[in-house]
Design an enzyme around this catalytic site. Structure first.
Site, PDB file in Angstrom:
ATOM      1  N   TYR A 136      -2.516  -0.242   9.921  1.00 45.50           N
ATOM      2  CA  TYR A 136      -2.686  -0.816   8.590  1.00 45.50           C
ATOM      3  C   TYR A 136      -1.395  -0.684   7.792  1.00 45.50           C
ATOM      4  O   TYR A 136      -0.923  -1.643   7.182  1.00 45.50           O
ATOM      5  CB  TYR A 136      -3.841  -0.117   7.864  1.00 45.50           C
ATOM      6  CG  TYR A 136      -3.945  -0.494   6.405  1.00 45.50           C
ATOM      7  CD1 TYR A 136      -4.403  -1.756   6.025  1.00 45.50           C
ATOM      8  CD2 TYR A 136      -3.585   0.404   5.397  1.00 45.50           C
ATOM      9  CE1 TYR A 136      -4.494  -2.108   4.683  1.00 45.50           C
ATOM     10  CE2 TYR A 136      -3.677   0.061   4.060  1.00 45.50           C
ATOM     11  CZ  TYR A 136      -4.128  -1.198   3.703  1.00 45.50           C
ATOM     12  OH  TYR A 136      -4.209  -1.550   2.385  1.00 45.50           O
ATOM     13  N   SER A 153       0.825  -1.205   0.000  1.00 46.45           N
ATOM     14  CA  SER A 153       0.000   0.000   0.000  1.00 46.45           C
ATOM     15  C   SER A 153       0.861   1.256   0.000  1.00 46.45           C
ATOM     16  O   SER A 153       1.956   1.277   0.573  1.00 46.45           O
ATOM     17  CB  SER A 153      -0.899  -0.001   1.237  1.00 46.45           C
ATOM     18  OG  SER A 153      -1.517   1.253   1.430  1.00 46.45           O
TER      19      SER A 153
END
Length: 350
Positions: free
Chosen positions: A167, A142
């Protein structure tokens, strides 16, 4: 090739699966269909590729009624023994690992699920690839790993030691774990750092769907950091094209010593959030009511992908501009969600 796509009922996984099937590959779709957002959207995606909701049973193959070379199985990444059995039986050529617990803000509320899915689950994938070798493992990282870095564009050579959300930390850990397994066991791995993907069948918790839903229903939208945000919005078709090219670009252990590669996959053209909202307004022919909010914990002000390594490796070149991408998204959104609202209304009246 026989390819396992994890997260096959998710936004990107659904589109990747359709593309691979169109190319003639054999695909096994894998997803736990969790309730992070409305599972009905996941079931509706699966229906598009011939997997009916009423036949889905835990750990049982479902044969697509549309594609002879597609089967789907509902399973958890944390079920290691079952995952090992799947790899031992199927002997995959390649893995496209897209399954993960998504969402930056949700990681503040429910951190445990991120460790189980994104760390423990990824470890199980790596272990399965170790014991039942594959030609290539491509996995989703990501852009969040870059944190609040001020240097732009973001390069895969940049230091990413300061994630600002759990995350992001789990995605950085995936890259480190992949490197270790590539080093120790010569597993060819490619990590793809995704930058703000949008398009038809997108997640309802992402900004495009949140904005469209609020505007259509005459509710105010929340605009964080008072609108002073930029995102490298990337249309889904461009992302899929990049993933498909990558899976056949296998890192060479003999040439590179450690068969480990990282790429950014984005549009390399940051868009101001207010411009993105303006494009949605124009396509919906409605002005949004806006509530301007402060920056949320874990958010970053700007994302901007340096895609040069992916372009050099596979010729990656995004083709969809903002106007066309938002037009396609809003057309789908209206057709899908208005139809869904009518269905729900009919059920209520009945």
């Amino acid at each position: 090739m026989k390819i396992l796509v994890t997260g096959a009922a998710g936004f990107i996984g659904f589109h990747v699966t359709r593309r691979l099937l169109k190319m003639g590959h054999e695909v096994i779709g894998f997803d736990n269909i969790n309730s992070y957002y409305d599972p009905q959207l996941k079931y509706d995606r699966l229906k598009e590729v011939g997997i009916p909701k009423n036949l889905i049973v835990e750990k049982k193959y479902i044969q697509s009624s549309i594609h002879s070379q597609y089967r789907f199985i509902k399973m958890e990444l944390t079920q290691k023994a079952a995952l090992m059995d799947l790899f031992r039986y199927e002997r995959f050529d390649a893995i496209i690992h897209l399954a993960a617990q998504a969402g930056v803000r949700y990681s503040l509320e429910n951190p445990d699920v991120y460790i189980k899915s994104n760390v423990e689950g990824f470890l199980n994938i790596l272990e399965a690839c170790r014991h039942y070798p594959v030609k290539h493992l491509a996995y989703a990282s990501s852009s969040s790993v870059y944190g609040n870095t001020k240097k732009t564009p973001f390069s895969v050579d940049d230091c990413v030691d300061h994630p600002i959300s759990l995350y992001a930390a789990t995605k950085k850990s995936n890259e480190l774990m992949a490197y270790t397994y590539s080093h120790l066991f010569k597993i060819p791995t490619t990590g793809l750092r995704f930058f703000t993907v949008y398009g038809p069948w997108g997640r309802p918790d992402m900004a495009p769907s949140l904005f469209a839903e609020a505007i259509i229903n005459n509710r105010p939208i929340q605009v964080f950091n008072n609108g002073n945000m930029e995102r490298d919005f990337t249309y889904i078709d461009d992302i899929v094209e990049g993933i498909v090219k990558v899976i056949f670009d296998i890192p060479d252990a003999e040439k590179e010593h450690i068969p480990y590669v990282l790429h950014n996959i984005g549009n390399s053209h940051p868009i101001k959030l207010m411009d993105f909202i303006d494009s949605i307004e124009k396509n919906l022919n409605t002005k949004a009511k806006k509530n301007f909010m402060p920056m949320q914990p874990g958010d970053v002000q700007k994302t901007y992908a340096d895609i040069s390594s992916l372009t050099e490796a596979v010729g990656y070149a995004p083709q969809t501009n903002l106007q066309e991408g938002v037009k396609r998204f809003t057309e789908w959104y209206i057709s899908y969600f208005i139809r869904k609202q009518r269905t729900n209304k009919s059920k209520t009246l009945a």
